[in-house]
Design a protein around this motif. Sequence first.
Motif, PDB file in Angstrom:
ATOM      1  N   MET A  17       0.889  -1.162   0.000  1.00 55.23           N
ATOM      2  CA  MET A  17       0.000   0.000   0.000  1.00 55.23           C
ATOM      3  C   MET A  17       0.931   1.216   0.000  1.00 55.23           C
ATOM      4  O   MET A  17       1.756   1.360   0.911  1.00 55.23           O
ATOM      5  CB  MET A  17      -0.892   0.007   1.247  1.00 55.23           C
ATOM      6  N   ASP A  18       0.800   2.052  -1.022  1.00 54.70           N
ATOM      7  CA  ASP A  18       1.739   3.161  -1.161  1.00 54.70           C
ATOM      8  C   ASP A  18       1.051   4.371  -1.776  1.00 54.70           C
ATOM      9  O   ASP A  18       0.842   4.396  -2.980  1.00 54.70           O
ATOM     10  CB  ASP A  18       2.914   2.692  -2.038  1.00 54.70           C
ATOM     11  N   PRO A  19       0.636   5.338  -0.982  1.00 55.28           N
ATOM     12  CA  PRO A  19       0.808   5.425   0.471  1.00 55.28           C
ATOM     13  C   PRO A  19      -0.113   4.450   1.202  1.00 55.28           C
ATOM     14  O   PRO A  19      -1.062   3.945   0.604  1.00 55.28           O
ATOM     15  CB  PRO A  19       0.407   6.873   0.777  1.00 55.28           C
ATOM     16  N   ALA A  20       0.159   4.235   2.478  1.00 58.60           N
ATOM     17  CA  ALA A  20      -0.634   3.298   3.284  1.00 58.60           C
ATOM     18  C   ALA A  20      -1.587   4.023   4.223  1.00 58.60           C
ATOM     19  O   ALA A  20      -2.024   3.473   5.228  1.00 58.60           O
ATOM     20  CB  ALA A  20       0.309   2.375   4.056  1.00 58.60           C
ATOM     21  N   THR A  21      -1.882   5.262   3.888  1.00 60.67           N
ATOM     22  CA  THR A  21      -2.870   6.020   4.665  1.00 60.67           C
ATOM     23  C   THR A  21      -3.813   6.709   3.678  1.00 60.67           C
ATOM     24  O   THR A  21      -3.518   6.787   2.483  1.00 60.67           O
ATOM     25  CB  THR A  21      -2.199   7.129   5.510  1.00 60.67           C
ATOM     26  N   THR A  22      -4.899   7.236   4.193  1.00 66.32           N
ATOM     27  CA  THR A  22      -5.891   7.906   3.350  1.00 66.32           C
ATOM     28  C   THR A  22      -5.208   8.885   2.391  1.00 66.32           C
ATOM     29  O   THR A  22      -4.363   9.682   2.791  1.00 66.32           O
ATOM     30  CB  THR A  22      -6.911   8.667   4.228  1.00 66.32           C
ATOM     31  N   TYR A  23      -5.591   8.777   1.116  1.00 69.42           N
ATOM     32  CA  TYR A  23      -4.987   9.640   0.106  1.00 69.42           C
ATOM     33  C   TYR A  23      -6.089  10.417  -0.619  1.00 69.42           C
ATOM     34  O   TYR A  23      -7.065   9.835  -1.088  1.00 69.42           O
ATOM     35  CB  TYR A  23      -4.186   8.788  -0.893  1.00 69.42           C
ATOM     36  N   ARG A  24      -5.904  11.726  -0.682  1.00 68.27           N
ATOM     37  CA  ARG A  24      -6.883  12.587  -1.368  1.00 68.27           C
ATOM     38  C   ARG A  24      -6.170  13.537  -2.307  1.00 68.27           C
ATOM     39  O   ARG A  24      -5.101  14.041  -1.982  1.00 68.27           O
ATOM     40  CB  ARG A  24      -7.625  13.479  -0.350  1.00 68.27           C
ATOM     41  N   HIS A  25      -6.795  13.774  -3.459  1.00 58.94           N
ATOM     42  CA  HIS A  25      -6.342  14.858  -4.333  1.00 58.94           C
ATOM     43  C   HIS A  25      -7.586  15.701  -4.591  1.00 58.94           C
ATOM     44  O   HIS A  25      -8.572  15.207  -5.130  1.00 58.94           O
ATOM     45  CB  HIS A  25      -5.785  14.277  -5.633  1.00 58.94           C
ATOM     46  N   ARG A  26      -7.529  16.938  -4.132  1.00 59.95           N
ATOM     47  CA  ARG A  26      -8.691  17.816  -4.285  1.00 59.95           C
ATOM     48  C   ARG A  26      -8.390  18.891  -5.299  1.00 59.95           C
ATOM     49  O   ARG A  26      -7.261  19.379  -5.377  1.00 59.95           O
ATOM     50  CB  ARG A  26      -9.006  18.499  -2.946  1.00 59.95           C
ATOM     51  N   VAL A  27      -9.400  19.279  -6.058  1.00 68.13           N
ATOM     52  CA  VAL A  27      -9.242  20.310  -7.075  1.00 68.13           C
ATOM     53  C   VAL A  27     -10.327  21.362  -6.832  1.00 68.13           C
ATOM     54  O   VAL A  27     -11.512  21.036  -6.807  1.00 68.13           O
ATOM     55  CB  VAL A  27      -9.378  19.696  -8.489  1.00 68.13           C
ATOM     56  N   PRO A  28      -9.938  22.617  -6.623  1.00 68.60           N
ATOM     57  CA  PRO A  28     -10.938  23.648  -6.337  1.00 68.60           C
ATOM     58  C   PRO A  28     -11.884  23.881  -7.523  1.00 68.60           C
ATOM     59  O   PRO A  28     -11.482  23.708  -8.686  1.00 68.60           O
ATOM     60  CB  PRO A  28     -10.119  24.903  -6.033  1.00 68.60           C
ATOM     61  N   ALA A  29     -13.111  24.278  -7.229  1.00 71.35           N
ATOM     62  CA  ALA A  29     -14.150  24.459  -8.248  1.00 71.35           C
ATOM     63  C   ALA A  29     -13.694  25.356  -9.393  1.00 71.35           C
ATOM     64  O   ALA A  29     -13.979  25.074 -10.566  1.00 71.35           O
ATOM     65  CB  ALA A  29     -15.407  25.036  -7.600  1.00 71.35           C
ATOM     66  N   ASP A  30     -12.965  26.423  -9.088  1.00 68.96           N
ATOM     67  CA  ASP A  30     -12.632  27.380 -10.152  1.00 68.96           C
ATOM     68  C   ASP A  30     -11.567  26.848 -11.107  1.00 68.96           C
ATOM     69  O   ASP A  30     -11.231  27.508 -12.093  1.00 68.96           O
ATOM     70  CB  ASP A  30     -12.206  28.730  -9.560  1.00 68.96           C
ATOM     71  N   LYS A  31     -11.036  25.631 -10.835  1.00 65.42           N
ATOM     72  CA  LYS A  31     -10.095  25.016 -11.794  1.00 65.42           C
ATOM     73  C   LYS A  31     -10.802  24.099 -12.787  1.00 65.42           C
ATOM     74  O   LYS A  31     -10.203  23.649 -13.756  1.00 65.42           O
ATOM     75  CB  LYS A  31      -9.034  24.202 -11.043  1.00 65.42           C
ATOM     76  N   LEU A  32     -12.095  23.838 -12.549  1.00 70.16           N
ATOM     77  CA  LEU A  32     -12.819  22.873 -13.396  1.00 70.16           C
ATOM     78  C   LEU A  32     -13.372  23.561 -14.637  1.00 70.16           C
ATOM     79  O   LEU A  32     -14.584  23.577 -14.877  1.00 70.16           O
ATOM     80  CB  LEU A  32     -13.936  22.202 -12.602  1.00 70.16           C
ATOM     81  N   PRO A  51      -3.094   0.820  -3.428  1.00 70.36           N
ATOM     82  CA  PRO A  51      -2.368  -0.441  -3.569  1.00 70.36           C
ATOM     83  C   PRO A  51      -1.540  -0.513  -4.845  1.00 70.36           C
ATOM     84  O   PRO A  51      -1.907   0.076  -5.861  1.00 70.36           O
ATOM     85  CB  PRO A  51      -3.492  -1.487  -3.601  1.00 70.36           C
ATOM     86  N   ARG A  52      -0.448  -1.245  -4.774  1.00 73.70           N
ATOM     87  CA  ARG A  52       0.334  -1.606  -5.970  1.00 73.70           C
ATOM     88  C   ARG A  52      -0.053  -3.013  -6.354  1.00 73.70           C
ATOM     89  O   ARG A  52       0.035  -3.934  -5.544  1.00 73.70           O
ATOM     90  CB  ARG A  52       1.831  -1.611  -5.648  1.00 73.70           C
TER      91      ARG A  52
END
Length: 354
Positions: A17-32, A51-52
Amino acid sequence: MTDGRRSGEQASPVQSMDPATTYRHRVPADKLVTGITPNSDIFVLAHFGVPRIELRQWRLQISGMVDRPATLTFEDLLGFAKVEIQSFINCAGFPANPKIATRNVSNAVWAGADLAEVLDSVGVQPSASFIWSYGPDHGTYQKWRADCYVKDLPMERLRSGKVLLAYEMNGEPLSRAHGYPLRLFIPGFYGTNSVKWLSRIELSDRRAPGIFTTELYNDPVPAGSTGLSRGTAPVWEVPPEALIVSPAANAKVPVGPIPIWGWAWGMRQIAFVEISLDKGPSWHRVDAGQRTENSWQRFDFTWNQKTPGAFSVMARATDLDGKTQPDLDARNAVHRIDIEVQRPPGCWSGSPVS
Ligand SMILES: Nc1nc2c(c(=O)[nH]1)N[C@H]1C(S)=C(S)[C@@H](COP(=O)(O)O)O[C@H]1N2
Ligand SMILES: [Mo]
């Protein structure tokens, strides 16, 4: 296609597991700002981490209430017709707190095999009414621990549009964070149901047990309503929602015609969007743009504001069933941003020289 799995042999082993903790990628509304979200701007949510998985070790097992249980390789899957669907993906937000709106959304072209066709090939038994899906990612998420990520969807969903065993996003193989090599993709259902790193499907006559279907993503419903479990409703279909892309939250914009635009989406097509500039009493109705398959729809409005000041902009979507958004306290509560309307910079305001 074989079912040659030796007992004890684990299909689709996770290397790490890489990373082995909660992973988030957030994108602000004005970038969409584009109709199709570029892959690098598609948000990511992975409860346990990422996971790998080695493609040559990966398998999709199909078992439970089917006539011919099967274990498919990636090659086997490529043998089914490739189906493309343009669709939004929308995260349901904090699973234990359905009243908070997190507004993580993207829109992409998903491609893969049609789940219904794959299931036809193994023969689903008539008593099967739920499709359970498993990802082999594991670990801890907040106060919970699990050996895999398990979700379910009702068989009926296959009658209201295709569900994909997806291996491509916008023409590229899925990245590891988005579920390489295979994920479930259920257009119109909240993201949580589209299991990434999909390695097992099981047909059943009941809902799947496990924290992600019972404790989390299973909203309390008021007494008297009907739900599949008593007093709860699974977080499946996405209700209508609108997101303001421009202006950005807390933007300073000049007086004059101010373009306001954004995206609206839901399981059902959006019929129209309303904009409020006075915090609610009055609403201006605008068209919800075209929808391609399950894509989001663009709305546009021009606001003629001639005097400066602090304002709020609100956007509210209504779907073809007449269903709209709650004002507050919901994952799809009405989006509201604050902006400042200013005099344009220029030489018409002066100050004395001391
Ligand atoms: N196996 C697995 N699948 C998963 C998750 C997960 O943690 N593990 N997260 C879910 C949630 S909550 C969301 S919103 C979507 C996010 O998909 P994305 O990261 O490709 O945007 O994946 C879903 N599928
Ligand atoms: Mo999510």
